[in-house]
Design an enzyme around this catalytic site. Structure first.
Site, short mmCIF file in Angstrom:
data_model
loop_
_atom_site.label_atom_id
_atom_site.label_comp_id
_atom_site.label_asym_id
_atom_site.label_seq_id
_atom_site.Cartn_x
_atom_site.Cartn_y
_atom_site.Cartn_z
N HIS B 51 25.35 47.76 30.52
CA HIS B 51 26.79 46.95 30.39
C HIS B 51 27.78 47.82 29.48
O HIS B 51 27.43 48.84 28.92
CB HIS B 51 26.46 45.70 29.44
CG HIS B 51 25.98 44.53 30.49
ND1 HIS B 51 25.73 43.29 30.05
CD2 HIS B 51 25.31 44.52 31.86
CE1 HIS B 51 24.96 42.58 31.13
NE2 HIS B 51 24.86 43.44 32.15
N GLU B 53 29.54 47.18 26.95
CA GLU B 53 29.46 47.18 25.48
C GLU B 53 28.26 48.36 25.00
O GLU B 53 28.31 49.08 24.01
CB GLU B 53 28.83 45.96 24.93
CG GLU B 53 29.82 44.82 25.11
CD GLU B 53 29.22 44.20 26.38
OE1 GLU B 53 28.98 44.60 27.28
OE2 GLU B 53 29.32 42.72 26.39
N CYS B 85 23.25 42.08 25.11
CA CYS B 85 24.54 42.98 24.44
C CYS B 85 24.72 42.63 23.09
O CYS B 85 24.86 43.26 22.12
CB CYS B 85 25.69 43.02 25.26
SG CYS B 85 25.65 44.06 26.68
N ALA B 155 49.87 36.97 58.77
CA ALA B 155 51.24 37.76 59.47
C ALA B 155 52.10 36.63 60.52
O ALA B 155 51.34 36.54 61.36
CB ALA B 155 50.63 38.86 59.88
N TRP B 171 52.23 44.26 67.22
CA TRP B 171 52.23 43.97 66.01
C TRP B 171 53.52 43.22 65.37
O TRP B 171 54.58 43.45 65.73
CB TRP B 171 52.36 45.25 65.01
CG TRP B 171 51.40 46.49 65.44
CD1 TRP B 171 51.39 47.40 66.28
CD2 TRP B 171 49.85 46.29 65.01
NE1 TRP B 171 50.24 48.04 66.44
CE2 TRP B 171 49.30 47.40 65.61
CE3 TRP B 171 49.22 45.45 64.16
CZ2 TRP B 171 47.81 47.46 65.36
CZ3 TRP B 171 47.68 45.51 64.06
CH2 TRP B 171 47.24 46.60 64.44
N ARG B 185 42.20 45.02 50.95
CA ARG B 185 41.10 45.05 51.46
C ARG B 185 40.23 45.47 50.31
O ARG B 185 39.12 45.00 49.87
CB ARG B 185 40.88 45.97 52.70
CG ARG B 185 41.45 45.07 53.89
CD ARG B 185 41.18 45.77 55.23
NE ARG B 185 41.71 45.11 56.39
CZ ARG B 185 42.05 45.88 57.48
NH1 ARG B 185 41.92 47.29 57.55
NH2 ARG B 185 42.58 45.20 58.60
N THR B 197 39.27 37.69 66.85
CA THR B 197 40.19 38.49 66.34
C THR B 197 39.64 39.85 66.78
O THR B 197 40.33 40.93 67.07
CB THR B 197 40.25 38.26 64.91
OG1 THR B 197 41.05 37.04 64.81
CG2 THR B 197 41.40 39.38 64.37
N ASP B 201 41.77 42.55 68.98
CA ASP B 201 42.26 43.71 68.54
C ASP B 201 41.25 44.50 68.27
O ASP B 201 41.86 45.99 68.05
CB ASP B 201 42.80 43.03 66.86
CG ASP B 201 43.99 42.24 67.25
OD1 ASP B 201 44.65 41.89 68.42
OD2 ASP B 201 44.14 41.50 66.36
N GLU B 295 41.39 37.39 57.29
CA GLU B 295 42.41 38.11 57.97
C GLU B 295 42.57 37.15 59.39
O GLU B 295 43.10 37.81 60.29
CB GLU B 295 42.20 39.52 58.20
CG GLU B 295 42.34 40.47 57.02
CD GLU B 295 42.56 41.85 57.35
OE1 GLU B 295 43.22 42.29 58.25
OE2 GLU B 295 41.98 42.71 56.54
#
Lengths: 366, 366
Positions: B51, B53, B85, B155, B171, B185, B197, B201, B295
């Site tokens: 970790h 710390e 910790c 979009a 586009w 992303r 999709t 695409d 997306e």
């Protein structure tokens, strides 16, 4: 020291005071400066009244000799409702003239500038030209396109609906956005809507402040048959309501409406039997209306966009998602390549909503 | 003089270096300061590793005595993959601890703070808490809602279409907007799309930079039958492709895909026979995925919004008007009162497009 920009800004401010009263003439302001002091100023207060240059010259009197004039539009060279300004500027002995923009009126079109220069006056053009053109975009549109400047206002959800499936659209946007719309109305000569919107919402279509100029309320109506109780037929501003119809008016109905103060104009129908939108804009131009704020509905909006008759779009986007509803525009583009292209000019928050302004530029199109 | 804010900002910056490698653990950074100098610092570099710390304490060594620690998350009090910790902070003799946010993990939940205070360490919480919560919104979501943080990217045209009537969407937005999406992303553990999709695409679904962390590519698929030539099945990152299907996989097909490095998970179908979205998010959480960038397509987006499974919406609005096309979301609200409400958080221009970000706040709903 006050700069040329500041004097011209003063002239632009004066010009804007004539808003609503000068159409179809432009708004013009003039400031006469000598030894860093204003010795005269004025603006075109109303259609038919004296021009800004004359107002300023009158105020300055004999002091105008050797002064500098700041004027937002090229002084006119032709006899109109009043005598031409350029000869009066020359006669008063003004030595320098700063001009924001040349006059797109074919009767002037740099003749005023030539007249001044031929008389030995020094002329400088283009000072705050963008601001001046923006102020008089309605006048310029009328001169160059023979139609009023058209601002299209739409209020939609984040996913592009102007109403739910039942047609309910009150209220998609917030009270601050609706107040903003009322302030925008005062910046146009006319507010245009379709009869469908009037029947659905019974709007007043008035600006926020009603102490001065009230824009025309322009209703596109297939028929004159509508409830007599509508606000636009009954309130204090019926003489500022104009109905454009493609129906041959029934004489008794026509008399009823004109008796109430309304102006009724008959416009040819388009191929679908509705009021022809291009013809509407032509007629509005002939009526001396230089700028129109269109508040819908969707079919009129779609036609304006499709036909390239819209100059600016004001899109209010509410922070709401409907998933289904009535689309903003009537359909036109078969595919992405046919999409009408805009240019986003400005974005601002108004209350919880967004206002996105776009310009439709014909040179953006294919 | 360096302020508490600046030290904590440094700790937050260090924390963010672990992005992508710590999930489902949070990103944590720690800075140890003594006499206005950093004597040790570190961050949680990867899941299972030491970790923040401990990293900072190791660097400081004996100098840690009487030092001040700035740590972005409450030190843990429980034995996990590594020892707790808080006892180590105490043992090192740290005298003051500034903490951005408490740990929402029910195993910690202020026990770490209590442990420190009981040992006489002065504890201050809430320094840059908003920034810390934002950094670890995925971790917090997983703790509090048992599902990843979900950012939905859409979009659309100005009138709310994600594709033209033929389904073509390449586009709608500009290259700068698409580059921005690639940078987004990299801020999520996984990128989620529907098979539709992918088939339409053939996207790579990769971040802009591929030298470090590659987010999971999560495909929701009714079937495993898809062209073997798809990018997500053939490129260098097939071991970062995860297909969630509601089909009982055909063993040969399953072997083919897993041989290519893909992870295939079977998810129950919803009442319409499609992969159940709530179940998907539950399973992704179990897989240690704390944040998802979705997306599309429109049906998945609609379900996420309707079911209240979406935390942030990123709406790219192109300066185009189609008039007709495929709507953004699958329909859900019967009327305006049922609209899902957002809060606009941020607006920016990206190239010619706009990016509008909204938060879906469950407390905004009726």
């Amino acid at each position: 020291m006050t700069t040329h920009f500041q004097w011209m800004r003063r002239a632009l401010h004066l010009a804007s005071k004539g808003r609503g009263f000068t159409s179809p003439n432009p708004m013009v302001g003039a400031v006469l400066v000598k030894n860093h002091h204003i010795i005269g100023e004025g603006y075109h207060e109303k259609f038919g009244g004296p021009h800004a240059e004359v107002m300023a010259l009158r105020q300055a009197g004999v002091k105008a000799k050797d002064a500098t004039m700041y004027v937002t539009l090229e002084p006119c060279s032709h006899q109109g409702k009043t005598p031409p300004c350029a000869p009066q500027v020359i006669k008063a002995g003004v030595s320098r003239v700063y001009i924001s923009m040349t006059d797109p009126n074919p009767l002037v079109n740099q003749n005023g500038i030539r007249m001044l220069e031929n008389a030995g006056v020094k002329v400088y053009t283009g000072l705050l030209e963008k601001e001046a053109r923006d102020l008089n975009r309605g006048f310029i549109s009328l001169m160059e396109k023979k139609r009023p400047w058209l601002t299209l206002k739409m209020a939609q959800t984040a996913d592009g609906y102007i109403a739910d499936l039942s047609g309910k659209s009150q209220w998609i946007t917030s009270p601050p956005a609706r107040e903003f719309v009322m302030s925008q109305r005062a910046l146009h000569d006319g507010i245009m809507v379709g009869l469908g919107t009037v029947l659905k919402d019974n709007p007043g279509l008035l600006p926020a402040k009603r102490d001065a100029y009230i824009p025309w309320r322009i209703i596109l109506a297939g028929t004159l048959m509508m409830p007599d109780s509508l606000k636009i037929l009954t309130d204090d501003y019926t003489q500022r309501t104009m109905i454009l119809t493609c129906e041959n008016p029934e004489p008794e109905r026509l008399k009823f409406l004109t008796d109430r103060g309304l102006k009724i104009l008959t416009i040819p129908a388009d191929s679908t039997g509705k009021v022809s939108i291009p013809k509407v804009l032509e007629v509005l131009g002939e009526q001396g209306i230089t700028s129109v704020y269109c508040e819908g509905g969707g079919q009129i909006a779609g036609t304006l966009i499709r036909e390239g008759l819209c100059d600016e779009i004001q899109l209010f986007v509410a922070p709401k998602v409907l998933g289904q509803g009535l689309p903003v525009f009537g359909g036109f583009a078969k595919n992405l390549d046919q999409a009408v292209r805009l240019k986003w000019e400005d974005i601002q928050r108004i209350g919880p909503d967004l206002l996105v302004r776009g310009r439709l530029d014909s040179c953006l199109q294919d």
